[in-house]
Design a protein around this motif. Structure first.
Motif, PDB file in Angstrom:
ATOM      1  N   ARG A   1       0.805  -1.244   0.000  1.00 49.46           N
ATOM      2  CA  ARG A   1       0.000   0.000   0.000  1.00 49.46           C
ATOM      3  C   ARG A   1       0.836   1.292   0.000  1.00 49.46           C
ATOM      4  O   ARG A   1       1.630   1.493  -0.899  1.00 49.46           O
ATOM      5  N   SER A   2       0.671   2.105   1.064  1.00 47.15           N
ATOM      6  CA  SER A   2       1.303   3.435   1.040  1.00 47.15           C
ATOM      7  C   SER A   2       2.823   3.380   1.213  1.00 47.15           C
ATOM      8  O   SER A   2       3.496   4.407   1.110  1.00 47.15           O
ATOM      9  N   LYS A   3       3.344   2.171   1.472  1.00 44.72           N
ATOM     10  CA  LYS A   3       4.814   2.069   1.522  1.00 44.72           C
ATOM     11  C   LYS A   3       5.393   2.163   0.109  1.00 44.72           C
ATOM     12  O   LYS A   3       6.579   2.376  -0.078  1.00 44.72           O
ATOM     13  N   ILE A   4       4.530   1.964  -0.872  1.00 47.49           N
ATOM     14  CA  ILE A   4       4.993   2.052  -2.265  1.00 47.49           C
ATOM     15  C   ILE A   4       5.129   3.533  -2.629  1.00 47.49           C
ATOM     16  O   ILE A   4       4.158   4.292  -2.594  1.00 47.49           O
ATOM     17  N   LYS A   5       6.348   3.930  -2.969  1.00 46.92           N
ATOM     18  CA  LYS A   5       6.597   5.346  -3.273  1.00 46.92           C
ATOM     19  C   LYS A   5       6.657   5.598  -4.779  1.00 46.92           C
ATOM     20  O   LYS A   5       6.511   6.733  -5.236  1.00 46.92           O
ATOM     21  N   CYS A   6       6.932   4.529  -5.524  1.00 47.05           N
ATOM     22  CA  CYS A   6       7.068   4.745  -6.964  1.00 47.05           C
ATOM     23  C   CYS A   6       6.861   3.428  -7.707  1.00 47.05           C
ATOM     24  O   CYS A   6       7.277   2.366  -7.226  1.00 47.05           O
ATOM     25  N   ILE A   7       6.220   3.516  -8.850  1.00 49.42           N
ATOM     26  CA  ILE A   7       6.090   2.355  -9.737  1.00 49.42           C
ATOM     27  C   ILE A   7       6.813   2.734 -11.023  1.00 49.42           C
ATOM     28  O   ILE A   7       6.540   3.800 -11.596  1.00 49.42           O
ATOM     29  N   ILE A   8       7.753   1.894 -11.417  1.00 45.75           N
ATOM     30  CA  ILE A   8       8.410   2.136 -12.712  1.00 45.75           C
ATOM     31  C   ILE A   8       8.012   0.986 -13.626  1.00 45.75           C
ATOM     32  O   ILE A   8       8.326  -0.179 -13.363  1.00 45.75           O
ATOM     33  N   HIS A   9       7.283   1.337 -14.656  1.00 45.86           N
ATOM     34  CA  HIS A   9       6.673   0.309 -15.507  1.00 45.86           C
ATOM     35  C   HIS A   9       7.523   0.094 -16.761  1.00 45.86           C
ATOM     36  O   HIS A   9       7.465   0.865 -17.714  1.00 45.86           O
ATOM     37  N   CYS A  10       8.304  -0.982 -16.710  1.00 48.25           N
ATOM     38  CA  CYS A  10       9.208  -1.273 -17.832  1.00 48.25           C
ATOM     39  C   CYS A  10       8.815  -2.540 -18.581  1.00 48.25           C
ATOM     40  O   CYS A  10       9.392  -2.834 -19.637  1.00 48.25           O
ATOM     41  N   ALA A  11       7.896  -3.334 -18.032  1.00 45.47           N
ATOM     42  CA  ALA A  11       7.544  -4.596 -18.701  1.00 45.47           C
ATOM     43  C   ALA A  11       6.790  -4.293 -19.982  1.00 45.47           C
ATOM     44  O   ALA A  11       5.909  -3.440 -20.013  1.00 45.47           O
ATOM     45  N   ALA A  12       7.149  -4.991 -21.030  1.00 44.66           N
ATOM     46  CA  ALA A  12       6.455  -4.781 -22.301  1.00 44.66           C
ATOM     47  C   ALA A  12       6.814  -5.884 -23.277  1.00 44.66           C
ATOM     48  O   ALA A  12       7.834  -6.556 -23.128  1.00 44.66           O
ATOM     49  N   GLN A  13       5.937  -6.039 -24.250  1.00 46.18           N
ATOM     50  CA  GLN A  13       6.326  -6.751 -25.467  1.00 46.18           C
ATOM     51  C   GLN A  13       6.977  -5.646 -26.286  1.00 46.18           C
ATOM     52  O   GLN A  13       6.297  -4.721 -26.727  1.00 46.18           O
ATOM     53  N   PRO A  14       8.292  -5.685 -26.504  1.00 46.40           N
ATOM     54  CA  PRO A  14       8.963  -4.487 -27.007  1.00 46.40           C
ATOM     55  C   PRO A  14       9.242  -4.408 -28.522  1.00 46.40           C
ATOM     56  O   PRO A  14       9.869  -3.442 -28.954  1.00 46.40           O
ATOM     57  N   SER A  15       8.759  -5.387 -29.285  1.00 47.07           N
ATOM     58  CA  SER A  15       9.170  -5.387 -30.700  1.00 47.07           C
ATOM     59  C   SER A  15       8.001  -5.182 -31.654  1.00 47.07           C
ATOM     60  O   SER A  15       6.953  -5.809 -31.500  1.00 47.07           O
ATOM     61  N   HIS A  16       8.188  -4.312 -32.695  1.00 50.76           N
ATOM     62  CA  HIS A  16       7.057  -4.176 -33.621  1.00 50.76           C
ATOM     63  C   HIS A  16       6.915  -5.369 -34.525  1.00 50.76           C
ATOM     64  O   HIS A  16       5.828  -5.741 -34.883  1.00 50.76           O
ATOM     65  N   ASP A  17       8.010  -6.022 -34.858  1.00 47.29           N
ATOM     66  CA  ASP A  17       7.903  -7.209 -35.726  1.00 47.29           C
ATOM     67  C   ASP A  17       7.141  -8.327 -35.019  1.00 47.29           C
ATOM     68  O   ASP A  17       6.376  -9.055 -35.619  1.00 47.29           O
ATOM     69  N   TRP A  18       7.369  -8.438 -33.719  1.00 45.31           N
ATOM     70  CA  TRP A  18       6.706  -9.508 -32.972  1.00 45.31           C
ATOM     71  C   TRP A  18       5.218  -9.202 -32.807  1.00 45.31           C
ATOM     72  O   TRP A  18       4.382 -10.096 -32.908  1.00 45.31           O
ATOM     73  N   ALA A  19       4.879  -7.936 -32.574  1.00 41.51           N
ATOM     74  CA  ALA A  19       3.493  -7.555 -32.280  1.00 41.51           C
ATOM     75  C   ALA A  19       2.535  -8.013 -33.369  1.00 41.51           C
ATOM     76  O   ALA A  19       1.408  -8.435 -33.089  1.00 41.51           O
ATOM     77  N   VAL A  20       2.990  -7.969 -34.599  1.00 42.50           N
ATOM     78  CA  VAL A  20       2.104  -8.300 -35.713  1.00 42.50           C
ATOM     79  C   VAL A  20       1.722  -9.787 -35.680  1.00 42.50           C
ATOM     80  O   VAL A  20       0.657 -10.180 -36.140  1.00 42.50           O
ATOM     81  N   LYS A  21       2.570 -10.598 -35.039  1.00 37.89           N
ATOM     82  CA  LYS A  21       2.304 -12.044 -34.975  1.00 37.89           C
ATOM     83  C   LYS A  21       1.202 -12.375 -33.968  1.00 37.89           C
ATOM     84  O   LYS A  21       0.510 -13.347 -34.094  1.00 37.89           O
ATOM     85  N   ASP A  22       1.107 -11.577 -32.911  1.00 36.90           N
ATOM     86  CA  ASP A  22       0.064 -11.821 -31.914  1.00 36.90           C
ATOM     87  C   ASP A  22      -0.401 -10.473 -31.344  1.00 36.90           C
ATOM     88  O   ASP A  22       0.048 -10.023 -30.291  1.00 36.90           O
ATOM     89  N   LYS A  23      -1.287  -9.868 -32.116  1.00 35.52           N
ATOM     90  CA  LYS A  23      -1.725  -8.497 -31.788  1.00 35.52           C
ATOM     91  C   LYS A  23      -2.460  -8.440 -30.449  1.00 35.52           C
ATOM     92  O   LYS A  23      -2.353  -7.460 -29.714  1.00 35.52           O
ATOM     93  N   ILE A  24      -3.218  -9.497 -30.162  1.00 35.84           N
ATOM     94  CA  ILE A  24      -4.015  -9.497 -28.930  1.00 35.84           C
ATOM     95  C   ILE A  24      -3.093  -9.554 -27.715  1.00 35.84           C
ATOM     96  O   ILE A  24      -3.235  -8.779 -26.768  1.00 35.84           O
ATOM     97  N   LEU A  25      -2.135 -10.478 -27.769  1.00 35.78           N
ATOM     98  CA  LEU A  25      -1.219 -10.596 -26.626  1.00 35.78           C
ATOM     99  C   LEU A  25      -0.403  -9.307 -26.466  1.00 35.78           C
ATOM    100  O   LEU A  25      -0.209  -8.809 -25.353  1.00 35.78           O
ATOM    101  N   ASP A  26       0.043  -8.762 -27.594  1.00 34.47           N
ATOM    102  CA  ASP A  26       0.792  -7.502 -27.552  1.00 34.47           C
ATOM    103  C   ASP A  26      -0.046  -6.412 -26.869  1.00 34.47           C
ATOM    104  O   ASP A  26       0.433  -5.689 -25.993  1.00 34.47           O
ATOM    105  N   TYR A  27      -1.316  -6.335 -27.240  1.00 38.13           N
ATOM    106  CA  TYR A  27      -2.206  -5.334 -26.642  1.00 38.13           C
ATOM    107  C   TYR A  27      -2.415  -5.609 -25.146  1.00 38.13           C
ATOM    108  O   TYR A  27      -2.363  -4.696 -24.314  1.00 38.13           O
ATOM    109  N   GLU A  28      -2.648  -6.883 -24.837  1.00 40.17           N
ATOM    110  CA  GLU A  28      -2.917  -7.230 -23.424  1.00 40.17           C
ATOM    111  C   GLU A  28      -1.736  -6.845 -22.528  1.00 40.17           C
ATOM    112  O   GLU A  28      -1.923  -6.374 -21.413  1.00 40.17           O
ATOM    113  N   ILE A  29      -0.511  -7.077 -23.027  1.00 36.57           N
ATOM    114  CA  ILE A  29       0.673  -6.762 -22.204  1.00 36.57           C
ATOM    115  C   ILE A  29       0.937  -5.262 -22.204  1.00 36.57           C
ATOM    116  O   ILE A  29       1.053  -4.635 -21.151  1.00 36.57           O
ATOM    117  N   ASN A  30       1.024  -4.697 -23.401  1.00 35.72           N
ATOM    118  CA  ASN A  30       1.471  -3.297 -23.470  1.00 35.72           C
ATOM    119  C   ASN A  30       0.415  -2.297 -23.020  1.00 35.72           C
ATOM    120  O   ASN A  30       0.737  -1.282 -22.409  1.00 35.72           O
TER     121      ASN A  30
END
Ligand code: NAD
Length: 353
Positions: free
Chosen positions: A80-109
């Motif tokens: 809870r309030s002990k959390i001072k910051c969230i740094i959101h770095c998780a992602a499907q990071p590639s455009h070539d990959w995204a086209v192969k599974d658009k739904i999963l790419d959307y769900e993650i990103n």
């Protein structure tokens, strides 16, 4: 005790954030399920990096999927309030990959980002939320600038307002081909701004150019500079996709980017958006990198050329980071392009010795 939550904590940016904020005296909760291995195979895995991080006593790792709201909510509920910051770095990071599974790419990103923002608002609204976005939110709009061809690189015309410092946040994100990756990241980017502007929360989205460093598990589909330097050092054939290898990117070392997060965290603002990268001084084309190693180290790279460029790929991108620097004037870039190339190369050389 003060906690940071870092998603994608064993990836390039996430893992350096973990080390940086532990050194600053915080405890870090990391979330990463090595999806990178699923996306890019064994060579893309963050397994080794995760093992290194587990050695820190102030680091707690959760091997869970950021899409799993129930499990993620447990973490927010516990701290809870002990959390001072969230740094959101998780992602499907590639455009070539995204086209192969658009739904999963959307769900993650996109969808997982919205879920995280919702939990942040519910459990620790006083914290800061730092999102790592991308310059692909501008789609291929940079390709519509007047571009001229030089011997080893493309260059925007001198008369362009972007010539001197690069592209700032005024470029439109509309009427262009984004790639599916660009579309899912833009959606997340907008939600981050919305939670800031609409709900008065401390959110920021950093639209990164090429983020790089020796810790990057660069692969053909993601991590341009890391993969290129690895190919040079390990003498692997390198495939160039379009633009004659003259496409230009500016590069920022991960530690310089994390320093931006640090400056923001100390003086957070509401719903900010910044372009961030290495700027003109840190720009290079593929051919220029190849020439750098040929000239300085007499290393030749075998290349194979494919006429077709990647969908939505930029011909020329240089980041104008003036807006961030104006808001945070003490932030300075420490890694110039030579230092970046040398740090990646010497790390790879050590691996083969
Ligand atoms: N590296 C670049 O050149 C670059 C450029 C612009 C923007 N970005 C953005 O910066 C951020 C960080 O990039 P990076 O280079 O560190 O990427 P990275 O691939 O090295 O790290 C991302 C991490 O997220 C993890 N991950 C992915 N999906 C997950 C899921 N569903 N659940 C849990 N963990 C998951 C992966 O396993 C990986 O370790 C990303 O949002 C990326 O889109 C990167």
């Amino acid at each position: 005790m003060k906690y940071f939550i870092i998603t994608g904590s064993a990836g390039l940016i996430g893992s350096e954030c973990v080390e940086f904020f532990i050194k600053k005296g915080f405890k870090v909760i990391g979330i990463d399920n090595d999806s990178r291995k699923k996306f890019f195979g064994k060579s893309g895995s963050i397994f080794k990096r995760r093992k290194q991080l587990l050695a820190y006593k102030d680091y707690k790792h959760f091997n869970i999927d950021i899409r799993d709201k129930k499990k993620i909510e447990e973490i927010f509920k516990n701290y809870r309030s002990k959390i001072k910051c969230i740094i959101h770095c998780a992602a499907q990071p590639s455009h070539d990959w995204a086209v192969k599974d658009k739904i999963l790419d959307y769900e993650i990103n996109s969808f997982a980002t919205l879920k995280l923002l919702d939990l942040f608002n519910k459990y620790c609204p006083e914290a800061s939320f730092i999102n790592v976005s991308t310059n692909k939110v501008y789609g291929d709009n940079p390709n519509k600038l007047k571009i001229v061809e030089k011997s080893f690189r493309f260059e925007v015309e001198r008369s362009s307002k972007y010539y001197k410092k690069g592209i700032d946040e005024s470029l439109s994100t509309d009427n262009c081909v984004h790639s599916f990756f660009g579309a899912s990241k833009l959606s997340a980017d907008l939600y981050v701004q919305e939670f800031g502007k609409n709900l008065d929360l401390k959110t920021v989205t950093f639209r990164g150019g090429c983020l790089t460093g020796e810790n990057h598990s660069g692969v053909e589909l993601h991590g341009f500079l890391s993969y290129l330097v690895k190919s040079i050092i390990h003498k692997r054939k390198y495939k160039i996709f379009g633009y004659k290898g003259k496409q230009v990117r500016d590069n920022i070392h991960s530690s310089d980017l994390i320093n931006c997060f640090w400056h923001y965290f100390q003086n957070p603002k509401i719903g900010r958006v910044y372009n961030i990268g290495g700027g003109r001084e840190n720009s290079c084309s593929i051919l220029e990198v190849i020439n750098f190693f040929k000239k300085n180290y007499n290393i030749h790279l075998e290349t194979e050329y494919f006429e077709k460029n990647r969908v939505g790929d930029h011909i020329w991108w240089i980041t104008d980071y003036t807006k961030f620097q104006r808001d945070y004037p003490k932030w300075k870039i420490k890694f110039n392009i030579e230092k970046i190339l040398q740090s990646i190369a010497s790390y790879e050389v050590k691996l083969i010795q």
